[in-house]
Each structure stands twice: as structure tokens, then as C-alpha cells.
Enzyme design. Structure first.
Site, PDB file in Angstrom:
ATOM      1  N   SER A 110      25.531  49.146  42.267  1.00  0.00           N
ATOM      2  CA  SER A 110      25.809  50.424  42.914  1.00  0.00           C
ATOM      3  C   SER A 110      27.150  50.405  43.625  1.00  0.00           C
ATOM      4  O   SER A 110      27.730  49.357  43.890  1.00  0.00           O
ATOM      5  CB  SER A 110      24.690  50.782  43.896  1.00  0.00           C
ATOM      6  OG  SER A 110      24.609  49.819  44.933  1.00  0.00           O
ATOM      7  N   ASN A 111      27.629  51.589  43.961  1.00  0.00           N
ATOM      8  CA  ASN A 111      28.927  51.725  44.604  1.00  0.00           C
ATOM      9  C   ASN A 111      28.913  51.147  46.020  1.00  0.00           C
ATOM     10  O   ASN A 111      27.884  51.133  46.694  1.00  0.00           O
ATOM     11  CB  ASN A 111      29.316  53.208  44.655  1.00  0.00           C
ATOM     12  CG  ASN A 111      30.742  53.425  45.102  1.00  0.00           C
ATOM     13  OD1 ASN A 111      31.008  53.574  46.291  1.00  0.00           O
ATOM     14  ND2 ASN A 111      31.664  53.434  44.166  1.00  0.00           N
ATOM     15  N   SER A 112      30.071  50.713  46.475  1.00  0.00           N
ATOM     16  CA  SER A 112      30.183  50.095  47.803  1.00  0.00           C
ATOM     17  C   SER A 112      29.774  51.044  48.930  1.00  0.00           C
ATOM     18  O   SER A 112      29.351  50.607  50.001  1.00  0.00           O
ATOM     19  CB  SER A 112      31.617  49.621  48.046  1.00  0.00           C
ATOM     20  OG  SER A 112      32.527  50.715  47.988  1.00  0.00           O
TER      21      SER A 112
END
Length: 344
Positions: A108-110
């Protein structure tokens, strides 16, 4: 971006709207209600995400996916705390908050991990499969471990179109687990959400009727300039109840009227920009079919590039092509990839 969006941005800046409530600028709020319902229809989202539906759902424009994810995480946290304290009155609020835990994929994105930091709630980044997909059985195992250890599962943030490879988490299996454990399910579709509008990508919409909230960035696929992130909620009251702070100077006689939300309750800041104007002008100028063709053009370009890579014996694909993204590398050590990246 596109010139209609730039025109809308310039007009909105000139009007200097700070539309935190309906009475500050009725056009700002009501046009946002209109375009969010347009978008929901365009992307073929479940009807309960529209303001015009009978239920408490609706859409709002946030600045970025980071804001949308944080709103979902904070709202889910406050709902979980209130619910758990009601069923366990013997526990103090601090004891309950100390047990909260959230989940996402290690792909997943940061911004999802950052949302956990800002919400003071640990987010477990669960291992995705070899195909970079997070599935329900992995989530079920993690929740089982946490429940056995006395922790309280709050929210799972799934991704449709991961940053690294544009992989799609299995929303249907994840939603089944979330429903069983009463865990909020948010879908970050910041990039891939634009493909919901295409009939040939209808598989991406599977399971969206069971999620609590989702976001999609118009500044990625819809020719709208940054910043413009659409967010939909199945039950907007859960966010409003979590964020509601009323002062005398914020009150007005039209509060609570049907279909007239005060969007300050749906976001982190108080004031808000007239982002709906650039969305409206873009849609009215380019049209739904023009926007679909734009997405298809990106996909066709990626297919062409994929074929070029496959025909060149020096390179290999790292993951299947997905929408407009082709992940490739030179064969051999990672150092060669690093050198190529620097030269590019």
C-alpha cells in the site's frame, strides 16, 4: 491536466471562496454535491454512495488521497472507541485507545502508514501474495491474532492499483472478513479508480457495494489538475459525528436541511476551496466519452510499450501490465536497474 480544468482553477481562485458551510457559498456546496453524484454515476459506483440516494451516503472532494485515507482512519477510530466503550463500560477511554489496531498491505501507499502515525494507531502492513495482492485469508489470520491478544481491530485500508505494480487487492474476500469482525473497509483507488468508468474494466468494481468508503484522484486520470481527490462514504453520518465541533459563529439557519451538507464536517480543515468548479467545467467541456477515451489511450500506450519490452531480450517484466503501468527491468543484478534509472 487540461485547459478546462485550468480555467476552473483560475475562476475558483478569483472568487476566493472559503466554502466550509453552505451559507458561505451555496454554489460551492451544491455544485460539489452535483459533480460528486455525476462522478459516482460515471464510475458506476453503488447507488448508496450518491447524495441523491435515500440513505446517508455521499461524496466529497478532498485535497489528496492522503487526506481521504486519514479521514477514513480517524472516523473509523472514533466509531470503534465509542462502540467498544458502550459494550465494555469497565474500560477507560485510554485503555480502549491503547488496544486499537488497523491493517493494510505491505504494497500500500506510504500515506496509509502515515495515517496510522497521525491517528496514533498502529497499522499492520500484512504480506501480499506473490502476485502483490492482499486477500481475506491473510487479514482473517491477522485479526484472529489481535483479537486473541486483546487488541481491537478498527479498519482495513485496501488498495485498487498499488503504487509499485498497480495490483488490485481482493475486495470481495476482504469485505467478507471486515463484515464478520465489524471492521471499517476503506478502498484507496487513487490511480485505478478512473478505470471503473470502462465496461471492459468492470471486474475492478467487484465488492465495492460492501465497502464503507473509497477515494479516487481526479488529478491522476481525469484531466483535472492537482489537487482534487474524490471520496465517497456509505454512511457520512459516521464521519460527521466523529468530527463535529460546533461554535456559535459556525451556526446558520439552514443547518441540517436535506441534501445540503456542511462539508467542514467531512474533512480535516475548516475552510475549503471551490474544487468542484474545475471538475464541472472539465466534464462539461470534454464529456464523459472524451474522458473514457483518455483513459483508454493510456491503456493502449501501455500495451504498445509492453510489446516493445517483450520483444527486447535485454529486459523482463516484473509484474503483469495493469492499466497504464508497465513494470520492467534489465535482466541481471539490481545494480544494472539502478544505473539505467539514473541514466534515464
Amino acid at each position: 491536466t487540461s485547459y478546462p480544468s485550468i480555467v476552473g482553477e483560475m475562476l475558483a481562485s478569483g472568487f476566493a471562496v472559503v466554502g466550509f458551510s453552505w451559507i458561505c457559498s451555496p454554489a460551492c456546496t451544491e455544485l460539489e454535491v452535483v459533480v460528486m453524484d455525476w462522478l459516482a454515476k460515471f464510475l458506476k459506483l453503488p447507488a448508496h454512495f450518491r447524495h441523491a440516494s435515500e440513505g446517508p451516503g455521499g461524496g466529497v472532494i478532498q485535497g489528496s488521497a492522503s487526506e481521504a485515507v486519514l479521514v477514513a482512519v480517524l472516523a473509523a477510530r472514533e466509531q470503534a472507541v465509542a462502540s467498544y466503550r458502550e459494550s465494555h463500560p469497565e474500560l477507560s477511554e485510554s485503555e480502549v485507545r491503547g488496544r486499537l489496531v488497523a491493517y493494510s498491505s505491505d504494497q500500500s501507499n506510504s500515506c496509509i502508514e502515515k495515517a496510522g502515525v497521525l491517528a496514533a494507531m498502529p497499522i499492520r502492513l500484512l504480506p501480499a501474495g506473490e502476485d502483490f495482492v492482499l486477500r481475506g485469508d491473510t487479514l482473517r489470520e491477522a485479526i484472529g491474532e489481535d483479537v486473541a491478544a486483546g487488541r481491537i481491530p478498527v479498519i482495513c485500508v485496501a488498495t485498487l492499483g498499488t503504487t509499485g505494480t498497480c495490483a488490485y487487492d481482493d475486495i470481495e474476500s476482504l469485505s467478507a472478513v471486515c463484515e464478520e469482525y465489524k471492521v471499517w473497509l476503506h478502498v484507496d483507488a487513487a490511480y485505478a479508480g478512473g478505470a471503473f468508468a470502462l465496461d471492459e474494466c468492470s471486474d475492478l468494481r467487484k465488492g465495492l457495494d460492501r465497502v464503507d468508503s473509497l477515494n479516487f484522484n481526479l488529478h491522476k486520470f481525469m484531466l483535472v489538475n492537482f489537487d482534487c481527490s474524490a471520496m465517497w462514504l456509505r454512511d457520512a453520518n459516521k464521519v460527521v459525528d466523529s468530527f463535529n465541533v460546533d461554535r456559535i459563529y459556525l451556526k446558520h439557519k439552514h443547518e441540517g436541511q436535506s441534501q445540503i451538507p456542511d462539508f467542514r464536517h467531512w474533512q480535516i480543515p475548516l475552510g475549503r476551496r471551490f474544487r468542484a468548479l474545475k471538475v464541472w467545467i472539465t466534464f462539461r467541456t470534454l464529456g464523459a466519452e472524451g474522458l473514457r477515451n483518455h483513459v483508454r489511450k493510456h491503456i493502449e500506450l501501455a500495451k504498445q510499450f509492453e510489446q516493445l519490452v517483450l520483444k527486447d531480450s535485454r529486459f523482463e517484466l516484473v509484474a503483469p501490465r495493469a492499466l497504464g503501468l508497465v513494470c520492467f527491468r534489465p535482466k541481471g543484478d539490481n545494480e544494472i536497474t539502478t544505473q539505467l534509472l539514473q541514466r534515464l
